[in-house]
Write an enzyme that holds these catalytic residues in place. Structure first.
Site, PDB file in Angstrom:
ATOM      1  NE  ARG A 165      -4.355  32.026  74.196  1.00 15.52           N
ATOM      2  CZ  ARG A 165      -4.759  30.756  74.149  1.00 15.52           C
ATOM      3  NH1 ARG A 165      -4.004  29.782  74.648  1.00 15.52           N
ATOM      4  NH2 ARG A 165      -5.904  30.435  73.604  1.00 15.52           N
ATOM      5  CB  SER A 215      -9.207  36.156  70.607  1.00 12.28           C
ATOM      6  OG  SER A 215      -9.848  36.475  71.814  1.00 12.28           O
ATOM      7  CD  GLU A 285      -5.332  35.447  73.346  1.00 18.40           C
ATOM      8  OE1 GLU A 285      -4.988  34.895  72.292  1.00 18.40           O
ATOM      9  OE2 GLU A 285      -6.420  35.219  73.909  1.00 18.40           O
TER      10      GLU A 285
END
Length: 292
Positions: A165, A215, A285
């Site tokens: 990420r 998510s 995230e």
């Protein structure tokens, strides 16, 4: 000074442009339709010493209720796609879902994992997005970015500093404007079957009927964030209009006019509860930005 006065919206609510349908006002908001317009906007902001925030589909992002100071640029009108053999080049504002459909139509394999990912091509590079065994760094060949000095620079695959990420653009201030993906020739029917299977699995497991960011937390080493949240008894827990999904504990959904602050407060509540129960620190995230 910029020669062209750009088209600007003043004191504009960000929520309608965001996947979460939450977020306060931007002092100024603009949607450029060309690279020249983008440069004009950046020059305009620099003349006035305003901060600049550049987004695609505003997925994987929480904008607090106090909004964003300065200029918000949304890249979704920059979305052209070109093919050269097994190379597919897309402007940063192109939906990654749309690009995966174009790849399928051209018989190019490698983007099947992206068939249901909410977000833009630029966002996929910026966050090194991934799902169902695929990831952006597996197919990104090169990226052209507009650097802080307004020069264009092309980054090769090795210069993109991809990690989980993460990409180099989280550190260097570059604005992604175009991406080239290296794909492989494949069978259209088999590519479509894989895309359909991924989207079927997504629909079964994920709360797609509510606005969300997907998510919320990164996967902690040795654990699954969703299971930790579920085992902490947090599904259905809400702050304001935002709730931990009862379908997938790793998602937070906007069920009743939730705000960016609701999202942030619920994230903190979940982090505290999971740490109390399992001594595991969940790291978001999603990016959380803006004024409270």
């Amino acid at each position: 000074m910029s020669k062209t006065e750009p088209k600007l919206l003043k004191d504009t609510v960000i929520a309608p442009y965001a996947y979460t349908q939450a977020g306060g006002k931007a002092d100024y908001l603009a949607i450029p339709k060309s690279l020249d317009e983008l440069k004009d906007l950046l020059a305009w902001a620099e003349d006035r010493e305003l901060p600049v925030h550049v987004f695609g589909r505003l997925s994987n992002l929480v904008v607090r209720s106090g909004g964003l100071r300065g200029l918000v640029i949304i890249m979704t009108e920059l979305k052209a796609v070109q093919q050269e053999g097994e190379l597919l080049t897309a402007d940063a504002g192109c939906d990654i879902i749309w690009l995966s459909a174009i790849a399928q139509d051209k018989g190019l394999a490698g983007l099947e994992w992206a068939a249901g990912i909410p977000g833009s091509v630029g966002g996929a590079i910026f966050m090194n997005a991934g799902a169902y065994g695929g990831q952006t760094d597996m197919v990104a060949e090169s990226v052209t970015a507009l650097m802080p000095d307004l020069s264009l620079k092309t980054f090769t695959r090795d210069e993109l500093a991809f990690a989980y990420r993460h990409s180099v653009f989280q550190d260097n201030g570059g604005i992604i404007v175009q991406v080239t993906f290296k794909l492989k020739k494949g069978n259209r029917e088999k590519i479509q079957e894989k895309m359909d299977a991924n989207n079927y699995a997504r629909a079964l497991k994920q709360p797609l009927s509510w606005p969300s960011n997907g998510s919320v937390f990164k996967r902690p080493e040795g654990y699954f964030a969703g299971k930790l949240i579920m085992d902490s008894g947090l599904q259905g827990t809400a702050v304001g209009g935002v709730m931990v999904s009862t379908k997938h504990a790793g998602f937070m959904v906007n069920v009743d006019h939730g705000t960016g602050n609701d999202y942030e407060d619920l994230i903190h509540l979940v982090q505290q509860s999971v740490y109390k129960n399992y001594q595991v620190r969940l790291e978001p995230e999603v990016r959380i930005i803006g004024d409270r």
